[in-house]
Design a protein around this motif. Structure first.
Motif, PDB file in Angstrom:
ATOM      1  N   SER A  92       0.835  -1.204   0.000  1.00 45.33           N
ATOM      2  CA  SER A  92       0.000   0.000   0.000  1.00 45.33           C
ATOM      3  C   SER A  92       0.869   1.253   0.000  1.00 45.33           C
ATOM      4  CB  SER A  92      -0.894   0.008   1.239  1.00 45.33           C
ATOM      5  OG  SER A  92      -1.584   1.245   1.338  1.00 45.33           O
ATOM      6  N   PRO A  93       0.438   2.311  -0.713  1.00 43.65           N
ATOM      7  CA  PRO A  93       1.185   3.567  -0.662  1.00 43.65           C
ATOM      8  C   PRO A  93       1.084   4.236   0.718  1.00 43.65           C
ATOM      9  CG  PRO A  93      -0.804   3.807  -1.984  1.00 43.65           C
ATOM     10  CD  PRO A  93      -0.684   2.353  -1.632  1.00 43.65           C
ATOM     11  N   SER A  94       0.059   3.842   1.494  1.00 42.65           N
ATOM     12  CA  SER A  94      -0.127   4.370   2.853  1.00 42.65           C
ATOM     13  C   SER A  94      -0.390   3.209   3.806  1.00 42.65           C
ATOM     14  CB  SER A  94      -1.317   5.341   2.895  1.00 42.65           C
ATOM     15  OG  SER A  94      -1.140   6.393   1.990  1.00 42.65           O
ATOM     16  N   LEU A  96       0.063   2.567   6.856  1.00 42.07           N
ATOM     17  CA  LEU A  96      -0.447   2.819   8.208  1.00 42.07           C
ATOM     18  C   LEU A  96      -1.945   3.102   8.217  1.00 42.07           C
ATOM     19  CD1 LEU A  96       2.490   4.896   9.699  1.00 42.07           C
ATOM     20  CD2 LEU A  96       1.923   2.492  10.115  1.00 42.07           C
ATOM     21  N   ASP A  97      -2.522   3.357   7.055  1.00 38.09           N
ATOM     22  CA  ASP A  97      -3.973   3.552   6.941  1.00 38.09           C
ATOM     23  C   ASP A  97      -4.559   2.267   6.361  1.00 38.09           C
ATOM     24  OD1 ASP A  97      -6.606   4.162   6.380  1.00 38.09           O
ATOM     25  OD2 ASP A  97      -6.144   5.961   5.204  1.00 38.09           O
ATOM     26  N   ALA A 100      -6.639   2.532   3.174  1.00 35.67           N
ATOM     27  CA  ALA A 100      -6.043   3.090   1.959  1.00 35.67           C
ATOM     28  C   ALA A 100      -5.448   1.945   1.153  1.00 35.67           C
ATOM     29  CB  ALA A 100      -4.958   4.101   2.321  1.00 35.67           C
ATOM     30  N   GLY A 101      -5.417   2.098  -0.131  1.00 35.01           N
ATOM     31  CA  GLY A 101      -4.803   1.071  -0.967  1.00 35.01           C
ATOM     32  C   GLY A 101      -5.696  -0.150  -1.140  1.00 35.01           C
TER      33      GLY A 101
END
Length: 135
Positions: A92-94, A96-97, A100-101
């Motif tokens: 994922s590009p994020s 920690l979220d 997201a992704g």
């Protein structure tokens, strides 16, 4: 002869997406069958996993099961190939979220879309997926 396809939703904590898997059994409302899913994490990416022998009776996780449709038994030996030909999400590009992704839910949607486009599952399976719990 037919098989029965279900969306298996493992409910995690509210702070993370539910894990989705495709459960195929030989009996309506069966407890044993095969599971097709993408496993991994937003940090490492995902990989397709096929479990040829899976029993719901052995899981301790909280889950829901939602009927997606019947599958002709003649497709039995080809489902793993279709699953392995649907790319699993990468890192994922994020990471920690958790929302997201892409994740296992996106992979399962693509897998079910492939089964529908090949005529293996009825298109109503996609409508059912769109209403399925995400957490």
């Amino acid at each position: 002869m037919v098989m029965y396809g279900y969306l298996l939703v493992y409910h995690e904590r509210r702070s993370v997406p539910a894990h989705w898997a495709f459960f195929v059994t030989d009996e309506e409302n069966g407890q044993s069958g095969r599971v097709y899913h993408a496993v991994g994490s937003p940090f490492t990416g995902y990989q397709v996993e096929v479990k040829p022998s899976y029993s719901l009776a052995n899981t301790r996780r909280r889950y829901s099961i939602i009927f997606l449709g019947q599958i002709a038994d003649s497709w039995r030996d080809q489902l793993s190939g279709y699953a392995n030909n649907v790319a699993a999400p990468g890192i994922s590009p994020s990471p920690l979220d958790p929302f997201a992704g892409q994740n296992c839910q996106n992979w399962l949607e693509a897998f079910i879309q492939k089964l529908v486009s090949e005529g293996i599952l009825d298109s109503s399976a996609l409508d059912t997926l769109s209403e399925a719990p995400k957490v």
